[in-house]
Scaffold this motif. Sequence first.
Motif, short mmCIF file in Angstrom:
data_model
loop_
_atom_site.label_atom_id
_atom_site.label_comp_id
_atom_site.label_asym_id
_atom_site.label_seq_id
_atom_site.Cartn_x
_atom_site.Cartn_y
_atom_site.Cartn_z
N GLY A 1 0.73 -1.21 -0.10
CA GLY A 1 -0.08 -0.01 -0.05
C GLY A 1 0.93 1.46 0.10
N LEU A 2 1.89 1.15 0.84
CA LEU A 2 2.87 2.35 0.93
C LEU A 2 3.54 2.69 -0.30
N GLY A 3 3.89 1.47 -0.87
CA GLY A 3 4.63 1.47 -2.21
C GLY A 3 3.78 2.23 -3.28
N ILE A 4 2.49 1.67 -3.35
CA ILE A 4 1.75 2.40 -4.23
C ILE A 4 1.40 3.72 -4.16
N VAL A 5 1.20 4.21 -2.97
CA VAL A 5 1.06 5.56 -2.70
C VAL A 5 2.35 6.43 -3.02
N GLY A 6 3.55 5.80 -2.83
CA GLY A 6 4.80 6.40 -3.07
C GLY A 6 5.22 6.53 -4.54
N TYR A 7 4.65 5.50 -5.32
CA TYR A 7 5.11 5.36 -6.65
C TYR A 7 4.71 6.76 -7.25
N ASP A 8 3.49 7.35 -7.30
CA ASP A 8 3.29 8.31 -8.02
C ASP A 8 3.88 9.69 -7.30
N GLY A 9 5.24 9.66 -7.46
CA GLY A 9 6.05 10.93 -6.86
C GLY A 9 7.20 11.14 -7.60
N ASP A 10 8.08 11.93 -6.97
CA ASP A 10 9.47 12.28 -7.64
C ASP A 10 10.38 11.80 -6.66
N GLY A 11 10.20 11.14 -5.70
CA GLY A 11 11.14 10.82 -4.89
C GLY A 11 11.38 11.45 -3.52
N ARG A 12 10.52 12.55 -3.44
CA ARG A 12 10.47 13.49 -2.26
C ARG A 12 9.21 13.02 -1.32
N LEU A 13 9.38 13.42 -0.13
CA LEU A 13 8.49 13.01 0.91
C LEU A 13 7.62 14.23 1.02
N ARG A 14 6.12 14.32 1.00
CA ARG A 14 5.53 15.41 1.04
C ARG A 14 4.13 15.30 1.74
N PHE A 15 3.65 16.27 2.44
CA PHE A 15 2.37 15.86 2.99
C PHE A 15 1.59 17.43 3.26
N PRO A 16 0.29 17.43 3.07
CA PRO A 16 -0.34 18.96 2.89
C PRO A 16 -0.38 19.50 4.03
N ALA A 17 -0.59 21.07 4.26
CA ALA A 17 -0.45 21.61 5.53
C ALA A 17 -1.75 21.48 6.07
N ARG A 18 -1.52 21.38 7.45
CA ARG A 18 -2.66 21.05 8.31
C ARG A 18 -3.31 22.32 9.20
N ASP A 19 -4.23 22.43 9.70
CA ASP A 19 -5.03 23.44 10.22
C ASP A 19 -4.15 23.87 11.36
N ASP A 20 -3.51 23.11 12.07
CA ASP A 20 -3.00 23.55 13.47
C ASP A 20 -1.45 24.18 13.04
N GLU A 21 -1.01 24.17 11.94
CA GLU A 21 -0.09 25.14 11.44
C GLU A 21 -0.39 26.65 11.34
N VAL A 22 -1.62 26.85 11.33
CA VAL A 22 -2.17 28.51 11.38
C VAL A 22 -3.12 28.60 12.53
N LEU A 23 -4.04 27.58 13.01
CA LEU A 23 -5.00 27.62 13.98
C LEU A 23 -4.22 27.38 15.47
N PRO A 24 -4.90 27.79 16.66
CA PRO A 24 -6.37 28.79 16.40
C PRO A 24 -5.72 29.86 16.41
N MET A 25 -6.63 30.82 15.97
CA MET A 25 -6.76 32.15 15.64
C MET A 25 -7.03 33.07 17.09
N PRO A 26 -6.23 34.08 17.22
CA PRO A 26 -6.68 35.07 18.44
C PRO A 26 -7.85 35.81 18.22
N MET A 27 -8.23 36.39 19.32
CA MET A 27 -9.57 36.81 19.39
C MET A 27 -9.92 37.95 18.24
N SER A 28 -8.75 38.60 18.03
CA SER A 28 -9.07 39.85 16.86
C SER A 28 -8.99 39.41 15.49
N LEU A 29 -8.84 38.11 15.32
CA LEU A 29 -9.13 37.50 13.93
C LEU A 29 -9.92 36.32 13.85
N ARG A 30 -10.60 36.09 12.60
CA ARG A 30 -11.40 34.93 12.62
C ARG A 30 -11.10 34.51 10.97
#
Length: 285
Positions: A156-185
């Motif tokens: 399964g991991l081989g199939i997932v990694g086959y469609d790539g260029d050899g580098r390991l990536r993962f999408p950004a998560r909400d916790d890289e920005v959140l939670p917001m302070p009270m002054s922002l929404r």
Amino acid sequence: MVMILSFIVATVAGNRWRWWLTVGGAALVLLPLGQGAPVVAVVAAICGPIVVGAWAWGTASGRLVGVAVGVVFIAGQVASFALSQRPTSLVAAPWLDWFLVWLLVGVVCLAALGFERRAHPFSPTRVAGGNPAVGKRRWVVSMSTLAAVVLLCGCGLGIVGYDGDGRLRFPARDDEVLPMPMSLRLTSADSCADGGSSGNCTAEFVVMAADSVDRATTVARLVEHLRSRGWPLQAEEGAYRGSRETAGILDWTAHRMWLYADVEPASQLRPAPPADAVVVHIDNL
């Protein structure tokens, strides 16, 4: 009947350490649960007991050696999980980071059971209850179950990694920005608003002020908030840009953030955000 009950009691008593090792493997589920990741905990709940239980029930070694090796396997899985989450100042690696190491522990367990079987064939003196046939059946079941899981996950991991260029990536998560302070929404978020090939993905977080202030004030508040969350944003030609390396055991690509100090440039792919909104972009190139 008395003889049967006596045999069952003796067998359970002789295998008590095997049960405790299996329970120890199952307890690994507490690691992702402690981080509030119940879905990932399912992976730990499957992989942990199978790897540790395969050794516990497949080995013909005595209690001392069996427990010692089993504890090493458990400690290896715990250590890989802990290393995967460090250092906390960087972007946290995804669960695949520690799971791949757990899969490697499973391969080591398979090798250990195979080597032990070859070096020390089952005999009445080495098997609890003095029954070599029972020991052989346990070994076959343990090897088969663990080999099937390792092969299935590996493919399964081989199939997932086959469609790539050899580098390991993962999408950004909400916790890289959140939670917001009270002054922002946060008005909207898309973890992959713009994507390409080989796992490339750009996340977008649309942020507005919680009160009626101009866009410049919103940008200043947002930049201050993101810097407090570890993003080293610097002003560059009408925009703020910065990148963060990824933690973990494997070599993951860094995440790069930018937001425009002026009005967001128009795009033909999606409608323009409100004029007073600020869009935070994060890609994994």
